[in-house]
Motif scaffolding. Structure first.
Motif, PDB file in Angstrom:
ATOM      1  N   CYS A  65      -4.826  -9.925   1.924  1.00  0.00           N
ATOM      2  CA  CYS A  65      -3.846  -9.198   2.737  1.00  0.00           C
ATOM      3  C   CYS A  65      -2.431  -9.284   2.182  1.00  0.00           C
ATOM      4  CB  CYS A  65      -3.809  -9.759   4.162  1.00  0.00           C
ATOM      5  SG  CYS A  65      -5.399  -9.806   5.001  1.00  0.00           S
ATOM      6  N   THR A  66      -1.757  -8.138   2.128  1.00  0.00           N
ATOM      7  CA  THR A  66      -0.319  -8.090   1.881  1.00  0.00           C
ATOM      8  C   THR A  66       0.262  -6.875   2.584  1.00  0.00           C
ATOM      9  OG1 THR A  66       1.449  -7.978   0.216  1.00  0.00           O
ATOM     10  CG2 THR A  66      -0.599  -6.806  -0.287  1.00  0.00           C
ATOM     11  N   VAL A  67       1.465  -7.029   3.111  1.00  0.00           N
ATOM     12  CA  VAL A  67       2.212  -5.888   3.648  1.00  0.00           C
ATOM     13  C   VAL A  67       3.491  -5.656   2.861  1.00  0.00           C
ATOM     14  CG1 VAL A  67       1.299  -6.052   5.995  1.00  0.00           C
ATOM     15  CG2 VAL A  67       3.344  -7.370   5.377  1.00  0.00           C
ATOM     16  N   VAL A  68       3.804  -6.557   1.939  1.00  0.00           N
ATOM     17  CA  VAL A  68       5.059  -6.512   1.179  1.00  0.00           C
ATOM     18  C   VAL A  68       4.845  -6.048  -0.255  1.00  0.00           C
ATOM     19  CG1 VAL A  68       6.945  -7.903   0.256  1.00  0.00           C
ATOM     20  CG2 VAL A  68       6.138  -8.308   2.587  1.00  0.00           C
ATOM     21  N   ILE A 119      -1.885 -10.577  -7.408  1.00  0.00           N
ATOM     22  CA  ILE A 119      -2.833 -10.298  -6.333  1.00  0.00           C
ATOM     23  C   ILE A 119      -3.994  -9.443  -6.827  1.00  0.00           C
ATOM     24  CG2 ILE A 119      -3.140  -9.250  -4.068  1.00  0.00           C
ATOM     25  CD1 ILE A 119      -0.134  -9.717  -3.582  1.00  0.00           C
ATOM     26  N   ALA A 120      -3.673  -8.263  -7.342  1.00  0.00           N
ATOM     27  CA  ALA A 120      -4.704  -7.263  -7.617  1.00  0.00           C
ATOM     28  C   ALA A 120      -5.414  -7.459  -8.943  1.00  0.00           C
ATOM     29  CB  ALA A 120      -4.087  -5.862  -7.562  1.00  0.00           C
ATOM     30  N   LEU A 147      -6.548  -5.390   2.149  1.00  0.00           N
ATOM     31  CA  LEU A 147      -5.654  -4.805   3.142  1.00  0.00           C
ATOM     32  C   LEU A 147      -4.253  -4.768   2.535  1.00  0.00           C
ATOM     33  CD1 LEU A 147      -5.209  -3.835   6.110  1.00  0.00           C
ATOM     34  CD2 LEU A 147      -4.742  -6.229   6.681  1.00  0.00           C
ATOM     35  N   ALA A 148      -3.756  -3.567   2.223  1.00  0.00           N
ATOM     36  CA  ALA A 148      -2.489  -3.440   1.504  1.00  0.00           C
ATOM     37  C   ALA A 148      -1.822  -2.114   1.857  1.00  0.00           C
ATOM     38  CB  ALA A 148      -2.736  -3.525  -0.007  1.00  0.00           C
ATOM     39  N   PRO A 149      -0.511  -1.997   1.615  1.00  0.00           N
ATOM     40  CA  PRO A 149       0.222  -0.778   1.991  1.00  0.00           C
ATOM     41  C   PRO A 149       0.088   0.337   0.952  1.00  0.00           C
ATOM     42  CG  PRO A 149       1.749  -2.416   1.152  1.00  0.00           C
ATOM     43  CD  PRO A 149       0.402  -3.078   1.183  1.00  0.00           C
ATOM     44  N   ALA A 203      -8.337  -1.153   2.979  1.00  0.00           N
ATOM     45  CA  ALA A 203      -7.806  -0.702   4.267  1.00  0.00           C
ATOM     46  C   ALA A 203      -6.299  -0.588   4.132  1.00  0.00           C
ATOM     47  CB  ALA A 203      -8.168  -1.686   5.376  1.00  0.00           C
ATOM     48  N   ASP A 204      -5.757   0.531   4.577  1.00  0.00           N
ATOM     49  CA  ASP A 204      -4.315   0.754   4.488  1.00  0.00           C
ATOM     50  C   ASP A 204      -3.608   0.053   5.646  1.00  0.00           C
ATOM     51  OD1 ASP A 204      -1.979   1.768   3.414  1.00  0.00           O
ATOM     52  OD2 ASP A 204      -2.151   3.699   4.437  1.00  0.00           O
ATOM     53  N   VAL A 205      -2.392  -0.420   5.394  1.00  0.00           N
ATOM     54  CA  VAL A 205      -1.571  -1.054   6.420  1.00  0.00           C
ATOM     55  C   VAL A 205      -0.139  -0.604   6.194  1.00  0.00           C
ATOM     56  CG1 VAL A 205      -1.098  -3.149   5.051  1.00  0.00           C
ATOM     57  CG2 VAL A 205      -1.048  -3.268   7.545  1.00  0.00           C
TER      58      VAL A 205
END
Length: 377
Positions: free
Chosen positions: A14-17, A25-26, A43-45, A60-62
Motif C-alpha cells: 500500500c501507498t498513497v504518496v 516499492i514497485a 494498492l496505489a494512486p 487497486a486504485d486509491v
C-alpha cells in the motif's frame, strides 16, 4: 530466486504518496516478492499519477495524497484496506500517514517499511505552516512509538535505528548491480545526469545553476539531463531551463527504463542539502550511479561522504555549490571518469547489492506472513 518461500502467501502492498512505479516499492521489493512466489495486490494512486496498473499484478486504485490534500486519500485507503486485508496474510505500508488507518487491516499483520526519518522531514515540507512544524514533529515521534508497539518494522537505513527503542531489521535501499556496464562514453558530447525526484533540499537549485554555468562557459558539449519528478517552484524552474535548452528534463520514467538513460554519463549528481533527514541516509541514487558505471558528484553528508571515500567512485563538493569545475574536470578527462566508475562499480557490487539484500527482505516478509496466518487460525 531458486526456491519459493512465498508460495501460497498473499501480501497487500500500500501507498498513497509514492508514484506507483517507485523504484524501492514497485521494482525492488515487489519484484522480490513476485520472484519468491508471493501473490501480491498493489494498492496505489494509479489514477492520481495518470499511469496504468502494473501488468501481471492485482491492482487497486486509491486517491493520491499530496501537499495539504491528504484526508480524502486516507479515508479512501482505510476503506480499501478494510476490504482487501482479510484476503491477505500481510499488509505492507510505505507511507507513515497510513499508520493512522492501519487498524483497518483488522487481524491481518501490518509491516511498515520506514523510508525516512519521518519527524525530520517536517522541516523541509514547504506546504506545512511554520507554526505547525514543531507540534507535528512531536506527533510523528509519538506515532513512530505507537507503530513500534503495534506493527512489524523494516528500516531502509541503519541510521533510522535511533528513532526506535527496540532493534528492527534493516533492508537497505540498495540497487541491483549489472555485471557489465558501459562506463563513461569516451567520445562525443559529455552527459551529466540526475536520477530521482527533485526538490530544493535535493539540490534542484544547484542543478539548474550548473546547467546555466556550463552554458555561460560556452560548454554546449556538456549536457545536463534530469530524470524524475518535480513539482511547484522546482518543477517550474526545471521546465523553464528545459524550454531554454540549458538542460533536458525527461520527467518521470519507470526505474527499469530510467537506469539505461544514465548509461555513458561522465557524472551523476547527488547534491542533497545538509538537512536532518539526509544526515543518516545514503540515498540510493549514489549506489545506482556507480552500479551503472557513472561516477558520482555528491555533497559531504556523513554517510554519503564515507561512501564516496570507500568506493573511490566519485568526488565530494560543498553544500549549496553548483559543481561546474568538477563536472568539467570529469568531462575533459574521460580516462579519470572511467577509473572512478570502475572502482565504484566493484565496490557497490560487493557492498550495496540488492541481489543479496532482497533475500533478507523476503525472509522477514515470509516469516511474518506465516506467523500472522497461524495466529488467525
Amino acid at each position: 530466486m531458486t526456491d519459493s518461500p512465498g508460495a501460497g502467501l498473499r501480501v497487500l502492498v500500500c501507498t498513497v504518496v509514492h508514484h506507483p512505479g517507485d523504484a524501492r516499492i514497485a521494482h525492488r521489493e515487489m519484484g522480490a516478492l513476485l520472484d519468491a512466489g508471493f501473490a501480491v495486490t498493489y494498492l496505489a494512486p494509479f489514477g492520481g499519477f495518470g499511469v496504468d496498473p502494473r501488468p501481471g499484478v492485482d491492482c487497486a486504485d486509491v486517491r493520491r495524497s499530496y501537499g495539504r490534500r491528504r484526508l480524502g486519500a486516507l479515508l479512501d485507503a482505510r476503506r480499501k484496506i478494510r476490504a482487501l486485508a482479510p484476503a491477505h496474510d500481510l499488509v505492507l505500508l510505505h507511507d507513515p500517514e497510513l499508520l493512522l488507518v492501519a487498524g483497518a487491516a483488522g487481524r491481518t499483520p501490518v509491516v511498515w517499511d520506514v523510508h525516512e526519518n519521518v519527524p525530520a522531514t517536517v522541516h523541509i515540507r514547504t506546504w506545512i505552516p511554520t507554526w505547525l512544524r514543531v507540534p507535528l514533529a512531536g506527533f510523528l515521534t509519538w506515532l513512530l512509538g505507537r507503530a513500534e508497539k503495534r506493527h512489524h518494522l523494516l528500516l531502509a537505513e541503519h541510521g533510522y535505528r535511533s528513532l526506535f527503542h527496540d532493534e528492527h531489521p534493516v533492508v537497505p535501499n540498495s540497487t541491483a548491480v549489472p555485471d557489465d556496464v558501459p562506463g563513461p562514453d569516451p567520445d562525443g558530447p559529455a552527459r551529466v545526469v540526475y536520477l530521482g525526484s527533485l526538490t530544493r533540499d535535493r539540490g534542484a537549485d544547484e542543478i539548474v545553476a550548473l546547467a546555466a554555468g556550463l552554458r555561460d562557459r560556452g560548454r554546449d558539449d556538456v549536457r545536463v539531463e534530469v530524470v524524475g519528478t518535480a513539482h511547484g517552484e522546482t518543477g517550474a524552474a526545471l521546465q523553464a531551463a528545459h524550454d531554454a535548452g540549458t538542460l533536458v528534463w525527461h520527467g518521470f520514467v519507470p526505474n527499469d527504463r530510467a537506469l539505461p538513460l544514465i548509461h555513458g554519463a561522465v557524472a551523476g549528481l547527488a547534491l542533497l542539502h545538509d538537512e536532518l533527514n539526509h544526515r543518516v541516509s545514503l540515498p540510493t541514487k549514489n549506489m545506482e550511479y556507480l552500479a551503472h558505471g557513472v561516477p558520482v558528484v555528491a555533497t559531504p553528508l556523513p554517510e554519503v561522504g564515507s561512501f564516496v571515500a570507500a568506493s573511490g567512485g566519485g568526488v565530494v563538493v560543498p553544500f549549496g555549490h553548483a559543481p561546474v569545475d568538477e563536472v568539467l574536470a570529469l568531462a575533459d578527462n574521460r580516462d579519470r571518469a572511467r577509473r572512478l566508475a570502475e572502482q565504484g562499480h566493484a565496490y557497490v557490487a560487493a557492498h550495496h547489492n540488492w541481489t543479496l539484500d532482497r533475500r533478507t527482505f523476503v525472509e522477514h516478509v515470509a516469516r511474518w506472513a506465516r506467523e500472522g496466518r497461524s495466529a488467525r487460525g
